[in-house]
Motif scaffolding. Structure first.
Motif, PDB file in Angstrom:
ATOM      1  N   SER A 128       0.836  -1.210   0.000  1.00  0.00           N
ATOM      2  CA  SER A 128       0.000   0.000   0.000  1.00  0.00           C
ATOM      3  C   SER A 128       0.874   1.265   0.000  1.00  0.00           C
ATOM      4  CB  SER A 128      -0.964  -0.011   1.184  1.00  0.00           C
ATOM      5  OG  SER A 128      -0.240  -0.087   2.375  1.00  0.00           O
ATOM      6  N   VAL A 129       1.959   1.247   0.771  1.00  0.00           N
ATOM      7  CA  VAL A 129       2.846   2.422   0.789  1.00  0.00           C
ATOM      8  C   VAL A 129       3.535   2.564  -0.576  1.00  0.00           C
ATOM      9  CG1 VAL A 129       4.925   3.432   1.834  1.00  0.00           C
ATOM     10  CG2 VAL A 129       3.203   2.340   3.287  1.00  0.00           C
ATOM     11  N   ALA A 130       3.983   1.434  -1.131  1.00  0.00           N
ATOM     12  CA  ALA A 130       4.659   1.463  -2.436  1.00  0.00           C
ATOM     13  C   ALA A 130       3.713   2.046  -3.487  1.00  0.00           C
ATOM     14  CB  ALA A 130       5.110   0.060  -2.838  1.00  0.00           C
ATOM     15  N   GLU A 131       2.455   1.643  -3.454  1.00  0.00           N
ATOM     16  CA  GLU A 131       1.498   2.146  -4.441  1.00  0.00           C
ATOM     17  C   GLU A 131       1.197   3.626  -4.239  1.00  0.00           C
ATOM     18  OE1 GLU A 131      -0.780  -1.922  -5.786  1.00  0.00           O
ATOM     19  OE2 GLU A 131      -1.929  -0.385  -4.723  1.00  0.00           O
ATOM     20  N   ALA A 132       1.129   4.050  -2.991  1.00  0.00           N
ATOM     21  CA  ALA A 132       0.877   5.470  -2.717  1.00  0.00           C
ATOM     22  C   ALA A 132       2.032   6.322  -3.242  1.00  0.00           C
ATOM     23  CB  ALA A 132       0.690   5.685  -1.215  1.00  0.00           C
ATOM     24  N   LYS A 133       3.267   5.836  -3.029  1.00  0.00           N
ATOM     25  CA  LYS A 133       4.429   6.594  -3.517  1.00  0.00           C
ATOM     26  C   LYS A 133       4.471   6.585  -5.044  1.00  0.00           C
ATOM     27  CE  LYS A 133       7.447   5.885   0.492  1.00  0.00           C
ATOM     28  NZ  LYS A 133       8.147   7.145   0.791  1.00  0.00           N
ATOM     29  N   ALA A 134       4.103   5.449  -5.633  1.00  0.00           N
ATOM     30  CA  ALA A 134       4.104   5.341  -7.100  1.00  0.00           C
ATOM     31  C   ALA A 134       3.068   6.298  -7.706  1.00  0.00           C
ATOM     32  CB  ALA A 134       3.820   3.907  -7.524  1.00  0.00           C
ATOM     33  N   LYS A 135       1.921   6.388  -7.041  1.00  0.00           N
ATOM     34  CA  LYS A 135       0.870   7.299  -7.503  1.00  0.00           C
ATOM     35  C   LYS A 135       1.384   8.740  -7.503  1.00  0.00           C
ATOM     36  CE  LYS A 135      -3.914   6.083  -6.636  1.00  0.00           C
ATOM     37  NZ  LYS A 135      -4.944   5.959  -5.629  1.00  0.00           N
ATOM     38  N   GLU A 136       2.075   9.095  -6.414  1.00  0.00           N
ATOM     39  CA  GLU A 136       2.613  10.451  -6.285  1.00  0.00           C
ATOM     40  C   GLU A 136       3.648  10.717  -7.390  1.00  0.00           C
ATOM     41  OE1 GLU A 136       5.130  13.106  -3.095  1.00  0.00           O
ATOM     42  OE2 GLU A 136       4.440  11.126  -2.453  1.00  0.00           O
ATOM     43  N   ALA A 137       4.515   9.725  -7.643  1.00  0.00           N
ATOM     44  CA  ALA A 137       5.554   9.903  -8.678  1.00  0.00           C
ATOM     45  C   ALA A 137       4.906  10.024 -10.058  1.00  0.00           C
ATOM     46  CB  ALA A 137       6.538   8.733  -8.642  1.00  0.00           C
ATOM     47  N   LEU A 138       3.872   9.226 -10.322  1.00  0.00           N
ATOM     48  CA  LEU A 138       3.193   9.315 -11.627  1.00  0.00           C
ATOM     49  C   LEU A 138       2.485  10.658 -11.781  1.00  0.00           C
ATOM     50  CD1 LEU A 138       1.813   5.688 -12.048  1.00  0.00           C
ATOM     51  CD2 LEU A 138       3.442   6.839 -13.563  1.00  0.00           C
ATOM     52  N   SER A 139       1.972  11.184 -10.681  1.00  0.00           N
ATOM     53  CA  SER A 139       1.339  12.488 -10.732  1.00  0.00           C
ATOM     54  C   SER A 139       2.384  13.569 -11.046  1.00  0.00           C
ATOM     55  CB  SER A 139       0.627  12.730  -9.397  1.00  0.00           C
ATOM     56  OG  SER A 139       0.501  14.087  -9.150  1.00  0.00           O
ATOM     57  N   LEU A 140       3.576  13.423 -10.453  1.00  0.00           N
ATOM     58  CA  LEU A 140       4.663  14.381 -10.714  1.00  0.00           C
ATOM     59  C   LEU A 140       5.054  14.437 -12.186  1.00  0.00           C
ATOM     60  CD1 LEU A 140       6.967  14.014  -7.649  1.00  0.00           C
ATOM     61  CD2 LEU A 140       6.787  16.080  -9.026  1.00  0.00           C
ATOM     62  N   VAL A 141       5.000  13.303 -12.862  1.00  0.00           N
ATOM     63  CA  VAL A 141       5.363  13.301 -14.288  1.00  0.00           C
ATOM     64  C   VAL A 141       4.131  13.509 -15.183  1.00  0.00           C
ATOM     65  CG1 VAL A 141       7.397  11.840 -13.876  1.00  0.00           C
ATOM     66  CG2 VAL A 141       5.248  10.763 -14.576  1.00  0.00           C
ATOM     67  N   GLY A 142       2.999  13.837 -14.562  1.00  0.00           N
ATOM     68  CA  GLY A 142       1.786  14.175 -15.324  1.00  0.00           C
ATOM     69  C   GLY A 142       1.081  12.973 -15.916  1.00  0.00           C
ATOM     70  N   LEU A 143       1.189  11.814 -15.258  1.00  0.00           N
ATOM     71  CA  LEU A 143       0.593  10.606 -15.838  1.00  0.00           C
ATOM     72  C   LEU A 143      -0.432   9.923 -14.937  1.00  0.00           C
ATOM     73  CD1 LEU A 143       3.447   8.714 -17.729  1.00  0.00           C
ATOM     74  CD2 LEU A 143       1.533   9.999 -18.677  1.00  0.00           C
ATOM     75  N   SER A 144      -1.057  10.691 -14.037  1.00  0.00           N
ATOM     76  CA  SER A 144      -2.070  10.084 -13.171  1.00  0.00           C
ATOM     77  C   SER A 144      -3.147   9.373 -13.994  1.00  0.00           C
ATOM     78  CB  SER A 144      -2.735  11.154 -12.311  1.00  0.00           C
ATOM     79  OG  SER A 144      -1.773  11.710 -11.454  1.00  0.00           O
ATOM     80  N   HIS A 145      -3.492   9.972 -15.135  1.00  0.00           N
ATOM     81  CA  HIS A 145      -4.571   9.411 -15.961  1.00  0.00           C
ATOM     82  C   HIS A 145      -4.146   8.163 -16.732  1.00  0.00           C
ATOM     83  CE1 HIS A 145      -2.119  11.849 -18.520  1.00  0.00           C
ATOM     84  NE2 HIS A 145      -2.803  11.573 -19.601  1.00  0.00           N
ATOM     85  N   ARG A 146      -2.871   7.811 -16.658  1.00  0.00           N
ATOM     86  CA  ARG A 146      -2.385   6.621 -17.379  1.00  0.00           C
ATOM     87  C   ARG A 146      -1.920   5.534 -16.405  1.00  0.00           C
ATOM     88  NH1 ARG A 146      -4.543   8.480 -21.097  1.00  0.00           N
ATOM     89  NH2 ARG A 146      -3.724   9.260 -23.069  1.00  0.00           N
ATOM     90  N   LYS A 147      -2.252   5.661 -15.130  1.00  0.00           N
ATOM     91  CA  LYS A 147      -1.638   4.769 -14.143  1.00  0.00           C
ATOM     92  C   LYS A 147      -1.984   3.295 -14.333  1.00  0.00           C
ATOM     93  CE  LYS A 147      -4.863   5.449 -10.263  1.00  0.00           C
ATOM     94  NZ  LYS A 147      -5.583   4.187 -10.457  1.00  0.00           N
ATOM     95  N   ASP A 148      -3.136   3.027 -14.951  1.00  0.00           N
ATOM     96  CA  ASP A 148      -3.531   1.627 -15.151  1.00  0.00           C
ATOM     97  C   ASP A 148      -3.223   1.124 -16.565  1.00  0.00           C
ATOM     98  OD1 ASP A 148      -4.488   1.358 -12.520  1.00  0.00           O
ATOM     99  OD2 ASP A 148      -6.289   2.483 -13.067  1.00  0.00           O
ATOM    100  N   PHE A 149      -2.531   1.935 -17.351  1.00  0.00           N
ATOM    101  CA  PHE A 149      -2.181   1.527 -18.717  1.00  0.00           C
ATOM    102  C   PHE A 149      -0.904   0.696 -18.695  1.00  0.00           C
ATOM    103  CE2 PHE A 149      -4.457   4.503 -21.853  1.00  0.00           C
ATOM    104  CZ  PHE A 149      -5.508   4.744 -20.985  1.00  0.00           C
TER     105      PHE A 149
END
Ligand code: ADP
Ligand code: MG
Length: 234
Positions: A128-149
């Motif tokens: 859960s922590v790993a996924e939360a950090k990954a979400k934050e990193a993907l948001s930083l690179v502007g890819l929140s909308h592609r996280k499940d691709f």
């Protein structure tokens, strides 16, 4: 993201002194790095250019602790790489650096968020922590909308942004990138360079990248050139 104390004196990120590297094929020696010395202070975007075969990837692989030098001193954020044992090098790779490859090296069947969280998860952080950090990193690179691709569902530029998210998710001090825009169109390359600049300016991460692109090679804070296994200028 950084919890470092504020310091007025800038610290050294990379210190390389008299580094030599020779490859051997049987009895035949191929000298690749020839007495390379330079120093880079932290929080800089460094570019390295040079003709094919001049030793750029070898230097980057030595900084990534993928290859070892034959002699010399290599210190990256206080980590002495020459003479370090495998355990020390594993900790160095896991904590101090993030690597970005020309061809992304993403797992093809994993989603963006799984690609970014996997290294954390494998290093013992809870899912859960790993996924939360990954979400934050993907948001930083502007890819929140592609996280499940998965990678096949993304453009080259998007894949490289996922790679950058993976490279920064553990808050490294240094990103090492070998021709990170070598496989991208000019628009995507520009976006990737903007991201690297943000890594330096907003996250305080140092970036060291190899490029064949003259414009990129002259951007950033420090431009190095390599010729015949030697650094030409700073
Ligand atoms: P660049 O990235 O600047 O194109 P490299 O660092 O990849 O250059 O390679 C520098 C030289 O070292 C080349 O002549 C290459 O053939 C040689 N070389 C690289 N890796 C090896 C290896 N594992 N074994 C033998 N020679 C190698
Ligand atoms: Mg190369």
């Amino acid at each position: 993201m950084s919890n470092e104390k504020k310091e007025s004196v800038s610290k050294s990120a990379i210190q390389i002194q008299h580094v030599n590297k020779t490859f051997y094929q049987g009895e035949v020696a191929f000298p690749v790095l020839n007495d390379v010395s330079f120093e880079i202070e932290e929080k800089k975007l460094v570019t390295l250019m040079g003709p094919s075969g001049s030793g750029k990837s070898t230097l980057l692989n030595i900084l990534s602790a993928i290859e070892s030098a034959n002699s010399g001193q290599i210190t990256v954020f206080g980590n002495k790489l020459f003479g370090a044992n495998e355990k020390e090098l594993t900790i160095y790779r896991r904590k101090t650096i993030g690597i970005v490859f020309q061809f992304f090296h993403l797992f093809p069947y994993l989603s963006a968020i799984d690609n970014v969280s996997l290294p954390l998860y494998l290093s013992g952080i809870s899912k859960s922590v790993a996924e939360a950090k990954a979400k934050e990193a993907l948001s930083l690179v502007g890819l929140s909308h592609r996280k499940d691709f998965t990678p096949k569902e993304m453009s080259g530029g998007e894949k490289q942004r996922v790679s950058i998210a993976r490279a920064i998710v553990h808050q490294p001090k240094l990103i090492l990138a070998d021709e990170p825009t070598g496989n991208l169109d000019s628009g995507s390359s520009e976006m990737i360079m903007k991201l690297f600049n943000r890594c330096v300016k907003e996250l305080g991460i140092s970036v060291f990248l190899v490029t064949h692109n003259e414009q990129i090679g002259e951007s950033g804070d420090i431009n190095l050139r390599m010729l015949d296994g030697k650094i030409q200028n700073k």
